[in-house]
Design a protein around this motif. Sequence first.
Motif, PDB file in Angstrom:
ATOM      1  N   ILE A 219     -38.376   3.958 -54.082  1.00 40.60           N
ATOM      2  CA  ILE A 219     -39.767   3.998 -53.631  1.00 40.60           C
ATOM      3  C   ILE A 219     -40.445   2.653 -53.848  1.00 40.60           C
ATOM      4  CG2 ILE A 219     -41.963   5.200 -53.840  1.00 40.60           C
ATOM      5  CD1 ILE A 219     -39.670   6.925 -52.760  1.00 40.60           C
ATOM      6  N   LEU A 220     -40.207   2.034 -54.995  1.00 37.47           N
ATOM      7  CA  LEU A 220     -40.793   0.730 -55.274  1.00 37.47           C
ATOM      8  C   LEU A 220     -40.362  -0.314 -54.250  1.00 37.47           C
ATOM      9  CD1 LEU A 220     -40.689   0.572 -59.165  1.00 37.47           C
ATOM     10  CD2 LEU A 220     -42.588  -0.235 -57.773  1.00 37.47           C
ATOM     11  N   LEU A 221     -39.092  -0.269 -53.861  1.00 40.05           N
ATOM     12  CA  LEU A 221     -38.592  -1.241 -52.870  1.00 40.05           C
ATOM     13  C   LEU A 221     -39.231  -1.022 -51.507  1.00 40.05           C
ATOM     14  CD1 LEU A 221     -36.582  -1.802 -55.128  1.00 40.05           C
ATOM     15  CD2 LEU A 221     -34.759  -1.858 -53.421  1.00 40.05           C
ATOM     16  N   GLN A 222     -39.630   0.209 -51.212  1.00 40.32           N
ATOM     17  CA  GLN A 222     -40.276   0.502 -49.931  1.00 40.32           C
ATOM     18  C   GLN A 222     -41.750   0.104 -49.924  1.00 40.32           C
ATOM     19  OE1 GLN A 222     -39.302   4.586 -48.398  1.00 40.32           O
ATOM     20  NE2 GLN A 222     -37.788   4.587 -50.045  1.00 40.32           N
ATOM     21  N   ILE A 223     -42.458   0.332 -51.019  1.00 41.13           N
ATOM     22  CA  ILE A 223     -43.903   0.107 -51.013  1.00 41.13           C
ATOM     23  C   ILE A 223     -44.275  -1.332 -51.377  1.00 41.13           C
ATOM     24  CG2 ILE A 223     -44.338   2.530 -51.492  1.00 41.13           C
ATOM     25  CD1 ILE A 223     -45.029   1.817 -54.351  1.00 41.13           C
ATOM     26  N   PHE A 224     -43.336  -2.058 -51.992  1.00 38.45           N
ATOM     27  CA  PHE A 224     -43.539  -3.477 -52.267  1.00 38.45           C
ATOM     28  C   PHE A 224     -42.344  -4.252 -51.717  1.00 38.45           C
ATOM     29  CE2 PHE A 224     -45.828  -1.261 -55.735  1.00 38.45           C
ATOM     30  CZ  PHE A 224     -47.108  -1.742 -55.475  1.00 38.45           C
ATOM     31  N   PRO A 225     -42.262  -4.398 -50.392  1.00 40.54           N
ATOM     32  CA  PRO A 225     -41.041  -4.916 -49.762  1.00 40.54           C
ATOM     33  C   PRO A 225     -40.818  -6.405 -49.966  1.00 40.54           C
ATOM     34  CG  PRO A 225     -42.742  -4.566 -48.118  1.00 40.54           C
ATOM     35  CD  PRO A 225     -43.282  -4.009 -49.401  1.00 40.54           C
ATOM     36  N   GLU A 226     -39.562  -6.758 -49.947  1.00 43.08           N
ATOM     37  CA  GLU A 226     -39.145  -8.163 -50.063  1.00 43.08           C
ATOM     38  C   GLU A 226     -39.738  -9.013 -48.962  1.00 43.08           C
ATOM     39  OE1 GLU A 226     -36.174 -11.068 -48.276  1.00 43.08           O
ATOM     40  OE2 GLU A 226     -36.639  -9.013 -47.638  1.00 43.08           O
ATOM     41  N   ALA A 227     -39.941  -8.434 -47.766  1.00 44.90           N
ATOM     42  CA  ALA A 227     -40.475  -9.187 -46.628  1.00 44.90           C
ATOM     43  C   ALA A 227     -41.903  -9.672 -46.863  1.00 44.90           C
ATOM     44  CB  ALA A 227     -40.424  -8.325 -45.367  1.00 44.90           C
ATOM     45  N   GLU A 228     -42.616  -9.046 -47.800  1.00 44.71           N
ATOM     46  CA  GLU A 228     -43.986  -9.448 -48.116  1.00 44.71           C
ATOM     47  C   GLU A 228     -44.058 -10.335 -49.348  1.00 44.71           C
ATOM     48  OE1 GLU A 228     -46.392  -5.956 -48.353  1.00 44.71           O
ATOM     49  OE2 GLU A 228     -45.979  -5.341 -46.283  1.00 44.71           O
ATOM     50  N   GLY A 229     -42.891 -10.785 -49.816  1.00 44.84           N
ATOM     51  CA  GLY A 229     -42.864 -11.717 -50.931  1.00 44.84           C
ATOM     52  C   GLY A 229     -42.679 -11.093 -52.297  1.00 44.84           C
ATOM     53  N   TRP A 230     -42.502  -9.779 -52.370  1.00 46.73           N
ATOM     54  CA  TRP A 230     -42.282  -9.141 -53.666  1.00 46.73           C
ATOM     55  C   TRP A 230     -40.857  -9.407 -54.136  1.00 46.73           C
ATOM     56  CZ3 TRP A 230     -46.427  -7.351 -56.153  1.00 46.73           C
ATOM     57  CH2 TRP A 230     -47.549  -7.033 -55.398  1.00 46.73           C
ATOM     58  N   PRO A 231     -40.630  -9.544 -55.448  1.00 47.44           N
ATOM     59  CA  PRO A 231     -39.312  -9.958 -55.957  1.00 47.44           C
ATOM     60  C   PRO A 231     -38.310  -8.821 -56.087  1.00 47.44           C
ATOM     61  CG  PRO A 231     -40.843  -9.734 -57.784  1.00 47.44           C
ATOM     62  CD  PRO A 231     -41.638  -9.460 -56.529  1.00 47.44           C
ATOM     63  N   PHE A 232     -38.073  -8.124 -54.977  1.00 50.81           N
ATOM     64  CA  PHE A 232     -37.101  -7.041 -54.946  1.00 50.81           C
ATOM     65  C   PHE A 232     -36.086  -7.297 -53.835  1.00 50.81           C
ATOM     66  CE2 PHE A 232     -41.129  -5.004 -56.358  1.00 50.81           C
ATOM     67  CZ  PHE A 232     -40.732  -4.627 -57.631  1.00 50.81           C
ATOM     68  N   PRO A 233     -34.873  -6.764 -53.954  1.00 51.04           N
ATOM     69  CA  PRO A 233     -33.910  -6.884 -52.852  1.00 51.04           C
ATOM     70  C   PRO A 233     -34.331  -6.027 -51.667  1.00 51.04           C
ATOM     71  CG  PRO A 233     -33.034  -5.474 -54.574  1.00 51.04           C
ATOM     72  CD  PRO A 233     -34.311  -6.058 -55.111  1.00 51.04           C
ATOM     73  N   LYS A 234     -33.859  -6.369 -50.494  1.00 49.34           N
ATOM     74  CA  LYS A 234     -34.217  -5.627 -49.294  1.00 49.34           C
ATOM     75  C   LYS A 234     -33.660  -4.207 -49.359  1.00 49.34           C
ATOM     76  CE  LYS A 234     -34.099  -5.725 -44.255  1.00 49.34           C
ATOM     77  NZ  LYS A 234     -33.663  -6.470 -43.049  1.00 49.34           N
ATOM     78  N   TYR A 235     -34.530  -3.251 -49.079  1.00 47.74           N
ATOM     79  CA  TYR A 235     -34.143  -1.841 -49.080  1.00 47.74           C
ATOM     80  C   TYR A 235     -33.497  -1.486 -47.745  1.00 47.74           C
ATOM     81  CZ  TYR A 235     -34.783   3.261 -48.983  1.00 47.74           C
ATOM     82  OH  TYR A 235     -34.592   4.617 -48.890  1.00 47.74           O
TER      83      TYR A 235
END
Length: 431
Positions: A219-235
Motif C-alpha cells: 500500500i505504501l508503494l502505491q500511495i507514495f510512488p517512486e514516479a513522484e520522487g518517493w524513495p521506494f522501488p516501483k510497485y
Amino acid sequence: MGCWMYYLCSNILGLLILLQFLTVSWTPFLEATVFPSSVPHVKPSYSFGRTFLGLDKCNACIGTSICKKFFKEEIRFDNWLASHLKLPPDYLPSYSGNYTDDAKSWRLVEISRLTTKYQHDQADKRICASLSKAKSCSIERVLRKTERFQKWLKAKRLTPDLVQGLPSPMLRCPSQRLLDRIVRRYAEVPDAGSIYMDHLTDRDKLRLLYTLSVNAHPILLQIFPEAEGWPFPKYLGSCGRLIVTASTRPLKEFYSSPPEVAADLALQLLSLVNSMRNNDMNYFFYFVHVDAGTFGIFNNGLLFIRDASTLGIIDKQEGLQMTDEQQEYKDIFSCLASDCQSAFPSCNSVREKQSLVMVCQELLPKLLKGKFLQPVQEKIDRFLRLCADSFRADQEVSDAAGKLTELLKSLQSCDSHFAYRYPDCKYSDKY
C-alpha cells in the motif's frame, strides 16, 4: 464453496505478461550490468502452493494485479508442479525473477514474501479458530462475518475507526488525509481516484483490509510512488502474501564496499531519513525498526527503502486523530501478522530523532567502520556515537547527523561509477 478468487483471476487475465523465476547472479553497481533481452520461453501455466500465495486455495489472490498481469492461461492453487519453476525455500524472504510486459524485453524484478511461513500458518489457524470450530474453513467466509468487516461494508469512506487496532505502524496514527490517499490511490481496482469507497466491491474491500492487516508495504508503494520522487522501488503488483517490485540489492551486500562507495551510501541514507522527516506533503515518516534488509540499492547506485513494513506515518498537517484507547482495540485482523498480545507503542512516544538514532546505531557503523584514514575515521566515529545516543536531545542528534553529512559530502567522488548522479555532479552543488 467455489473458488471465488480462482474464478476472478481466471476470467480477467487478458494481458500477455509472463514472469519467469530465475536464479540471478548479481554484480556490484560499480561494474557494468547487462541483462539478456530474451530468455527461454516458459509455458504460461503455473501452479502455486497455499504457503506461497496465502489464505486458502479458494482465496489466494488478495490484490489481483499480479494475477491479471502475469498469467494468461490458467492458475491452479495446489502444489508447485513445474520442476523448472521450483519455489524457493521458505526461509528466503525474497528472490529474483525476470519480468516482461511484451514477451520481448525483460527486466529484473524482486519477488518478496510479505509474511513468513510461520506467520501466515499461524494467521490461518487464528482465523479459522476465531469463528469456526470445523477442522477446515473458508477464510473468506470467516472474515466476512467479523464485526470489523461488516463496518467496512457499510462505510462510504475509510475512517480512523475502521483501521484501529491493525498492527501496521503506518496505521497507528492515521489521519483522514492519509486514509483518503489510500483509497484514492489503491491500484488494485478500476476507477481509482475517489476518496469514497463506492468503486470498491465487497471483495475489493476485503482485499484492502487483509493487505493492510498483513503487511502495508504494498500500500505504501502505491500511495507514495517512486514516479513522484518517493524513495521506494516501483510497485508492479501483489498477490496474497507475495509482492513484485523493481529489483534492488540489500544494503548488507555493501558492508565490505570500498570507502568511496560506503561514503556515498551513508550520505544517501542520512539524506533519505532527513527527507522522510521533512517533506512538502507534511507527513512525518519514522521507522519502528531497521535492519540490513530495510534499504536497497539499484544498479545505478541509488538507495531506496526496500522494506516499508516498519515505517510509521504521522500527519503533521492534521495531527493525531486517534487516542491510545482506540489503538488498543484488537480483533482477528490485529493478529494476522503479529502476536495478538503485543502492545502498540503510543503515537505520542515517537520522537523526531527516532529514525536517525536507529540508522546511526544499526547500519552506518557497519558501512563506515575502519574504512578511512585518520583523522577522518576518528571524526566519523565521534559523530556516529553522538548520533546513535538515544539519551541525547533531538537537536543534539540532528546536529551530529548534520556534521557527519557534511564530512561525507567532502569524501564523495564525481565519476561514472555513480550513475544515479553522474554527470549532474559536475554541474550541481546538490551532489
